[in-house]
Scaffold this motif. Structure first.
Motif, PDB file in Angstrom:
ATOM      1  N   PHE A 176      46.252  27.024  32.154  1.00 26.63           N
ATOM      2  CA  PHE A 176      46.198  27.820  33.378  1.00 26.63           C
ATOM      3  C   PHE A 176      46.675  27.041  34.598  1.00 26.63           C
ATOM      4  O   PHE A 176      47.653  27.402  35.243  1.00 26.63           O
ATOM      5  N   HIS A 187      50.601  27.439  33.817  1.00 26.99           N
ATOM      6  CA  HIS A 187      50.525  28.853  34.203  1.00 26.99           C
ATOM      7  C   HIS A 187      50.952  29.764  33.052  1.00 26.99           C
ATOM      8  O   HIS A 187      51.552  30.812  33.256  1.00 26.99           O
ATOM      9  N   LYS A 192      47.141  33.883  32.367  1.00 24.33           N
ATOM     10  CA  LYS A 192      46.692  34.408  33.657  1.00 24.33           C
ATOM     11  C   LYS A 192      45.224  34.045  33.864  1.00 24.33           C
ATOM     12  O   LYS A 192      44.493  33.828  32.904  1.00 24.33           O
ATOM     13  N   PHE A 193      44.810  33.999  35.117  1.00 18.83           N
ATOM     14  CA  PHE A 193      43.447  33.594  35.450  1.00 18.83           C
ATOM     15  C   PHE A 193      42.421  34.488  34.778  1.00 18.83           C
ATOM     16  O   PHE A 193      41.440  34.011  34.216  1.00 18.83           O
ATOM     17  N   LYS A 194      42.654  35.781  34.819  1.00 19.77           N
ATOM     18  CA  LYS A 194      41.707  36.728  34.234  1.00 19.77           C
ATOM     19  C   LYS A 194      41.566  36.487  32.721  1.00 19.77           C
ATOM     20  O   LYS A 194      40.456  36.481  32.190  1.00 19.77           O
ATOM     21  N   SER A 195      42.675  36.256  32.055  1.00 15.17           N
ATOM     22  CA  SER A 195      42.639  35.984  30.616  1.00 15.17           C
ATOM     23  C   SER A 195      41.939  34.664  30.316  1.00 15.17           C
ATOM     24  O   SER A 195      41.164  34.566  29.365  1.00 15.17           O
ATOM     25  N   VAL A 220      39.622  33.227  32.102  1.00 16.39           N
ATOM     26  CA  VAL A 220      38.187  33.408  32.327  1.00 16.39           C
ATOM     27  C   VAL A 220      37.557  34.169  31.172  1.00 16.39           C
ATOM     28  O   VAL A 220      36.479  33.799  30.686  1.00 16.39           O
ATOM     29  N   TYR A 221      38.201  35.214  30.693  1.00 19.39           N
ATOM     30  CA  TYR A 221      37.659  35.990  29.576  1.00 19.39           C
ATOM     31  C   TYR A 221      37.564  35.152  28.303  1.00 19.39           C
ATOM     32  O   TYR A 221      36.554  35.187  27.599  1.00 19.39           O
TER      33      TYR A 221
END
Length: 118
Positions: A51, A55, A58-61, A63-64
């Protein structure tokens, strides 16, 4: 390289004092060291390298995926071992992930800089 070594040494020192203050032991047992290592590697590979540096995720992925792996690990601890959901254990896991993310980012940056120079 200096930042990488500095971060590693500061992390080791903080980890030692965190273990003494929260867990009341300077050396963790094998079982708990494996769980701490899992959290460190999650931070190193998923957050630090994938991340923050590349990069690629994605940040959301990120975190999940992190939340899912950590939840599974904590659930396993809850049912299999006496650690349960202590606040100290959660703080220790957060520290390990943050330290892993910092070292992952700095390691990826160092490797790229080193490859670009050669």
């Amino acid at each position: 390289m200096k930042m990488l070594v500095f971060s590693f040494i500061v992390g080791i020192i903080l980890l030692y004092f965190l273990n003494i203050a929260l867990l009341k032991t300077p050396i963790l047992d094998l079982h708990w060291s494996i769980h701490a290592g899992i959290r460190f590697l999650i931070g190193f590979i998923l957050l630090g390298v994938s991340f923050f540096y590349a990069h690629a995720v994605k940040f959301k992925s990120a975190v999940y995926i992190t939340a899912c792996i950590v939840a599974i690990d904590y659930t396993y601890d809850y049912y299999a071992h006496p650690y349960r959901f202590n606040l100290e254990i959660i703080f220790h896991g957060i520290f390990m992930m943050i330290w892993g993310a910092i070292l992952g980012y700095l390691t990826a940056k160092y490797i790229k800089d080193r490859l670009m120079r050669d």
